[in-house]
Design a protein around this motif. Structure first.
Motif, PDB file in Angstrom:
ATOM      1  N   GLU A 169      97.423  18.316  46.231  1.00 15.65           N
ATOM      2  CA  GLU A 169      96.816  17.033  45.881  1.00 15.65           C
ATOM      3  C   GLU A 169      96.630  16.187  47.133  1.00 15.65           C
ATOM      4  OE1 GLU A 169      94.661  15.127  44.397  1.00 15.65           O
ATOM      5  OE2 GLU A 169      95.559  15.838  42.532  1.00 15.65           O
ATOM      6  N   MET A 170      95.690  15.253  47.044  1.00 10.70           N
ATOM      7  CA  MET A 170      95.368  14.303  48.112  1.00 10.70           C
ATOM      8  C   MET A 170      95.795  12.900  47.700  1.00 10.70           C
ATOM      9  SD  MET A 170      91.520  13.081  49.274  1.00 10.70           S
ATOM     10  CE  MET A 170      90.958  14.722  49.721  1.00 10.70           C
ATOM     11  N   VAL A 171      96.306  12.132  48.648  1.00 14.02           N
ATOM     12  CA  VAL A 171      96.553  10.711  48.423  1.00 14.02           C
ATOM     13  C   VAL A 171      95.217  10.010  48.653  1.00 14.02           C
ATOM     14  CG1 VAL A 171      97.810   8.662  49.198  1.00 14.02           C
ATOM     15  CG2 VAL A 171      98.965  10.890  49.112  1.00 14.02           C
ATOM     16  N   LEU A 221     107.026   7.206  49.272  1.00 12.97           N
ATOM     17  CA  LEU A 221     106.271   8.355  48.770  1.00 12.97           C
ATOM     18  C   LEU A 221     107.108   9.624  48.855  1.00 12.97           C
ATOM     19  CD1 LEU A 221     103.508   9.284  47.677  1.00 12.97           C
ATOM     20  CD2 LEU A 221     102.772   9.586  50.045  1.00 12.97           C
ATOM     21  N   VAL A 222     107.795   9.832  49.970  1.00 13.71           N
ATOM     22  CA  VAL A 222     108.635  11.020  50.124  1.00 13.71           C
ATOM     23  C   VAL A 222     109.793  10.995  49.138  1.00 13.71           C
ATOM     24  CG1 VAL A 222     110.182  12.248  51.693  1.00 13.71           C
ATOM     25  CG2 VAL A 222     108.001  11.368  52.536  1.00 13.71           C
ATOM     26  N   PHE A 271     102.825  10.840  43.076  1.00 10.16           N
ATOM     27  CA  PHE A 271     101.857  10.011  43.779  1.00 10.16           C
ATOM     28  C   PHE A 271     101.486   8.777  42.954  1.00 10.16           C
ATOM     29  CE2 PHE A 271      99.759  13.450  46.711  1.00 10.16           C
ATOM     30  CZ  PHE A 271     100.954  13.584  47.385  1.00 10.16           C
ATOM     31  N   ARG A 272     101.284   8.982  41.657  1.00 13.23           N
ATOM     32  CA  ARG A 272     100.907   7.845  40.803  1.00 13.23           C
ATOM     33  C   ARG A 272     102.048   6.832  40.719  1.00 13.23           C
ATOM     34  NH1 ARG A 272      98.365  12.097  37.126  1.00 13.23           N
ATOM     35  NH2 ARG A 272      96.103  11.825  37.372  1.00 13.23           N
ATOM     36  N   GLU A 304      95.027   4.940  40.997  1.00 14.93           N
ATOM     37  CA  GLU A 304      93.854   5.260  41.820  1.00 14.93           C
ATOM     38  C   GLU A 304      94.129   6.325  42.876  1.00 14.93           C
ATOM     39  OE1 GLU A 304      90.751   4.150  41.227  1.00 14.93           O
ATOM     40  OE2 GLU A 304      91.706   3.295  39.450  1.00 14.93           O
ATOM     41  N   VAL A 305      95.372   6.772  42.970  1.00 15.90           N
ATOM     42  CA  VAL A 305      95.720   7.728  44.019  1.00 15.90           C
ATOM     43  C   VAL A 305      95.126   9.107  43.759  1.00 15.90           C
ATOM     44  CG1 VAL A 305      97.885   8.556  43.017  1.00 15.90           C
ATOM     45  CG2 VAL A 305      97.633   8.437  45.511  1.00 15.90           C
TER      46      VAL A 305
END
Length: 214
Positions: A63-65, A81-82, A130-131, A137-138
């Protein structure tokens, strides 16, 4: 096939921009049959207008941020995030994927990955992380089928001869051990070639590597 142009937020990537990604990276010193399959694919790809990815640039995009470029994500946000990614990956067990058959597509060539179950579970965990860390919107695309990228096209060519050459490779499948998720700061640059064309080249710097330990 036609020239590969990386995409971000539905538009062409800005030359030199960096974006955080979650990738799976193969270890070809462990997965030696995968190394042999990749080498055979490269030989089939050499006559075509494709920038071949070296062993250190082989990757599977999880996945992409996608809400912003990485330059807008500071150290504190990266740490969050980590931390969230580590928590969501807790309980995810290492697994063996199958890489192959080789496929020629509009952007170059790749190895399909299967089975879908553990790969989709992993993607779901990463997306949830990520969300939670960055909001809805991530994630801005469906992601498609998981695959190991082998090279990106820098020109136009008929992909049928390449697909025929890839189909002649045997064995056409190999084991890919998945035991960690890498968070990477990924950059694409458009480089000039000696023949006057340009090609998009990928590079990255590590941010974190989260092991799968269940």
């Amino acid at each position: 096939m036609r020239k590969f142009i990386p995409q971000f937020q539905g538009a062409a990537w800005a030359d030199g921009m960096r974006v955080l990604h979650a990738y799976l990276l193969p270890d070809l010193t462990v997965d030696r049959h995968l190394a042999q399959l990749v080498s055979a694919c490269r030989e089939a790809m050499r006559p075509f207008p494709i920038t071949l990815l070296g062993n250190s640039r082989l990757h599977v995009t999880v996945e992409m941020v996608a809400d912003t470029s990485s330059g807008n994500i500071g150290p504190d946000e990266r740490a969050v995030l980590v931390d969230v990614l580590e928590r969501h990956l807790t309980g995810a067990a290492p697994f063996r994927a199958t890489a192959g058959s080789p496929v020629a597509n509009k952007a170059g060539a790749l190895l399909d990955l299967s089975p879908d179950g553990p790969l989709e579970d992993l993607r779901g965990r990463v997306r949830d992380a990520f969300r939670e860390a960055r909001g809805p919107e991530v994630v801005q695309h469906d992601g498609g089928r998981h695959h190991l990228s082998l090279g990106y096209s820098w020109g136009t060519a008929d992909s049928d001869p390449l697909q025929s050459a890839l189909r002649r490779i045997a064995p056409s499948h190999a084991v890919f051990h998945v035991n960690r998720v890498h968070l990477l700061d990924v950059q694409f640059r458009e480089r000039a070639r000696e023949d006057g064309n340009t090609a998009w080249e990928i590079s990255w710097t590590p941010v974190a590597a989260i092991p799968l330990t269940a």
